[in-house]
Design an enzyme around this catalytic site. Sequence first.
Site, short mmCIF file in Angstrom:
data_model
loop_
_atom_site.label_atom_id
_atom_site.label_comp_id
_atom_site.label_asym_id
_atom_site.label_seq_id
_atom_site.Cartn_x
_atom_site.Cartn_y
_atom_site.Cartn_z
N GLY A 332 51.01 37.24 39.16
CA GLY A 332 50.60 37.60 37.80
C GLY A 332 49.85 38.93 37.76
CB ALA A 333 47.13 40.33 37.65
CG MET A 334 46.21 42.74 44.01
SD MET A 334 45.54 41.25 44.78
CE MET A 334 44.10 41.94 45.59
CD GLU A 335 41.91 39.72 43.59
OE1 GLU A 335 41.51 39.09 44.57
OE2 GLU A 335 42.96 39.44 43.00
CG ASN A 336 44.61 46.20 43.84
OD1 ASN A 336 44.80 45.58 44.87
ND2 ASN A 336 45.56 46.38 42.92
CD GLU A 369 43.86 39.22 38.55
OE1 GLU A 369 44.60 38.23 38.50
OE2 GLU A 369 43.31 39.59 39.60
CG HIS A 372 39.54 37.99 41.52
ND1 HIS A 372 39.12 37.06 42.45
CD2 HIS A 372 40.78 37.58 41.12
CE1 HIS A 372 40.06 36.13 42.60
NE2 HIS A 372 41.07 36.42 41.80
CD GLU A 391 42.77 34.10 43.79
OE1 GLU A 391 42.63 34.00 42.56
OE2 GLU A 391 43.12 35.17 44.33
#
Length: 950
Positions: A332-336, A369, A372, A391
């Site tokens: 869905g998404a990535m919290e970089n 996100e 995070h 998570e």
Amino acid sequence: HTHRVSKDLSMHAFAMASLCRICSLVVVLQLLHVYSLGIYGFKHQTGKDNVTSPTNGKPFPWNKMRLPGMVVPIQYDLCVHPNLTTVHFTGLERIEIFVREHTRFIILHSKGLEITSAVLLPKDDLGSSKPGKQLQVLEHPAHEQIALQAPEVLTAGQRYLVVIEFHARLADGFDGFYKSTYKARDGETRIIATTDFEPTSARMAFPCFDEPSFKANFAITIRRERKHIALSNMPKIKTIELEGGLLEDHFDVTVKMSTYLVAYIVCDFKSVQATTSSGIKLSIYASPDKWSQTHYALEAAVKLLEFYEKYFDISFPLPKLDLVAIPDFQSGAMENWGLITYRETSLLYDPKTSSAFDKLWVTRVIGHELAHQWFGNLVTMEWWNDIWLNEGFARFMELVSVSATYSELQIEDYFLNVCFGAISRDSLNSSHPISNPAETPTQIKEMFDTVSYDKGACILKMLQDFLSEAVFQKGIIHYLKKYSYRNAKNDDLWNSMANTCSESDFSSGNFCYTFSHMGKLTEIEEMMNTWTLQKGIPLVLVKCEGNTLRLRQERFLKGVFEEDPEWANLQSRYFWHIPLTYVTSSSNTVHRHILKTKTDTLELEGEVAWVKFNVDMNGYYIVHYEGNGWDNIIKLLDQNHTLFSHKDRVNLIHNAFQLVSAGRLSLDTALDLTRYLRRESSNVVLLQGLGYLEMFYHMMERRNISDVTENLKRYILQHFKPVIDKQTWSDEGSVSDRMLRSALLELACELQYPRCIQKANELFSKWMGSGGTLNLPADVLKTVYSVGAQSIAGWNYLLKQYSLSMSGAEKNKILYALTTSRHCEKLTKLIELGMEGEVIKTQDLAALLNAIARNPEGQGLAWNFVRKNWNNLLKKFELASFSIRTIIVGTTSRFSSKDKLEEVKHFFKSLEDQGSELKITEVVLETITKNIRWLKRNLNSLRNWLLNNL
């Protein structure tokens, strides 16, 4: 102040940038002309001759999956040049390391990278003209590691610089530094380069210490063409023009962080921007044709970021935050940190085609996100066995943040489904503890599942309810402040929760909360360990005897019954500290009791007609009311269902049907419980009850048990006719009204309700007649498209519109509609398009196969396809990826016959023989076995109950 210092050091390296064609970092290497390696201008050396792997000569000096702690990184200066024409990238990095123990080797991660040069420089010799020392590169591909062998021992307590040159192709999949493409409105295909590193793919982009506890600072430089922009975690500080027209963007040095959070993108996207009240510059980026769909995300991100800064009492530590919609994205998404990447459907919102559910989804993913940025980025789990600390918290904070900022989205009601999902998995013996060992990249990827996310969130909800919101919040602030820029484990969280005093409380003399009123400080850790260190969910059995309640706890298991020989073994040694809550007929007060033993008794005060445990389903346990307990509840619901809150009613319906699966309650009783639903006023309760009836309908239809299928259809359409007929074909009403409308109309049309089919056909014809320009209400789009897709002409037209649409929300609805066709050749065509990856993107293949398998006509088709094309699927997705797991579960777990179970077993056995072992296969086999037992036990009851109630 190490941040400042390291920045000044890197400035020294940049001083002579304009003299040098290669990345500015290489100035450090001005001395290295002594090697005739031709580093200049990124010449591609094969470099093969100086690489020895454990298989071809020299033994590899390290034999563990995890890196040794002898050498740690302090800062990476990384320069990357992706060539979007040749889809190849070159990189040069300078890692400042600190040596903890004498060693000849530096062990780090690298996967699929061609290393052309590795050089060691003493940290303090930067200015001198001494040449650097060549490092020999040894490879251990099975562990994704390289060893850099120094000509002499590296001294403990010293700092060194390691300079590595490397190159590789931009990856084809969704991990590492990969290429993504999108079609512009004019039909041109454009390429971008983007990263996705979690959990173990930073090593595919640059050699690094790719474990969460090796935190370091990163100074990133990107080369690009003028027509592109580059983005990274930090703001850009300058751009240098190189000979030949290339531009080089330099980004500020990051805060101390883990490798999996590093990110960089080269693209041609457009953005919208705003500044938060605390001065953070927020931007949403998307491909130019989708720019108009970024505005809602901007508004939501500003609100949510401002909320979190207040809630956590910690400022967002970076000056900017970018949210980017990536055209090809697996999850869905990535919290970089500072550069969050999203699947387009998780970030973009198109008022014309996005439904109420789509809006809730986008808001939730942004909330997740952004959480995070504190849980995960600022404080990171020490190792992947505790990924739930990232998570589970982020999923839980969706609830906290969205209910505070967008109360109209009614996320509290939606959150019940999160816990139902967790229970569904956790009531199988193939579940696993929240905190679970994981060593290999495959095992680590498998940890990203419903147990880590959803069960993690639900036990946090239970803990919050137990402690009170204020104490819980104080505990997590304490945890985040104490472990900022560090790593933490399970116990660290419980200790922070149990003792919420921070250093500043003592110095300022503030009141501070500890657990003295509840006994020992260890109690909270002791209690929570029963929820995180063992798998499963408890069943609380309640027996009323006058004013005495007899309580006992067991492990709740579906598809395994008391009379089974394995029952005792599956129960032994399982027990929980359960923070029970209950209300009674005589008072609305929430009573509390911690059940710490197998059995217990409670004395009630005064006359009590009924008692309901697990108030508003804040707890993570199932309740069975023994004796005539359920009969009493059914009577109460019939007489006045509002005696119980709407969440309690959802909880009762859910528990009743769960108990049927565990052989504790007859199906008749659970179905009797749903009869009152024709008077139900709460949408979420109505959908819960209907959900079970719909599930039984699909089960019967798939098994071709036509009499029961027909009677279920008749029962639903008769019983719920008033509420179905009440639905308008519009986007009006509250979010919950809108979600009910979408679900009810979709079900009514699927059950061939004439009024529904007629209206949908009429709207579809108008839409088709307008050349797809007519705006239909977004909440009914899926239903209208699904009915339209039943004719050949309608299906073909939808496929054409699919390829033209610029809205991901609309494409999702069209694609789902296309999968409902009863024509096998149409379904086969969709699978072919999904495998080609042009019209239907590879990122949507897993969802596509799942949807086709949901269709009775498509189930066998999808399953046979997966068996025949397994190796082709593994070329597109990593073995333990979210996509492969979705494909496995989606195409097999609805089976309910012995012959299908044998087929699936046989297939899984062949995978095991190839060395593709996955935990999810156990879950599937147990699910199919449970389905078989459910049918055998309940089919006749269902048949007879329908005959008696029609």
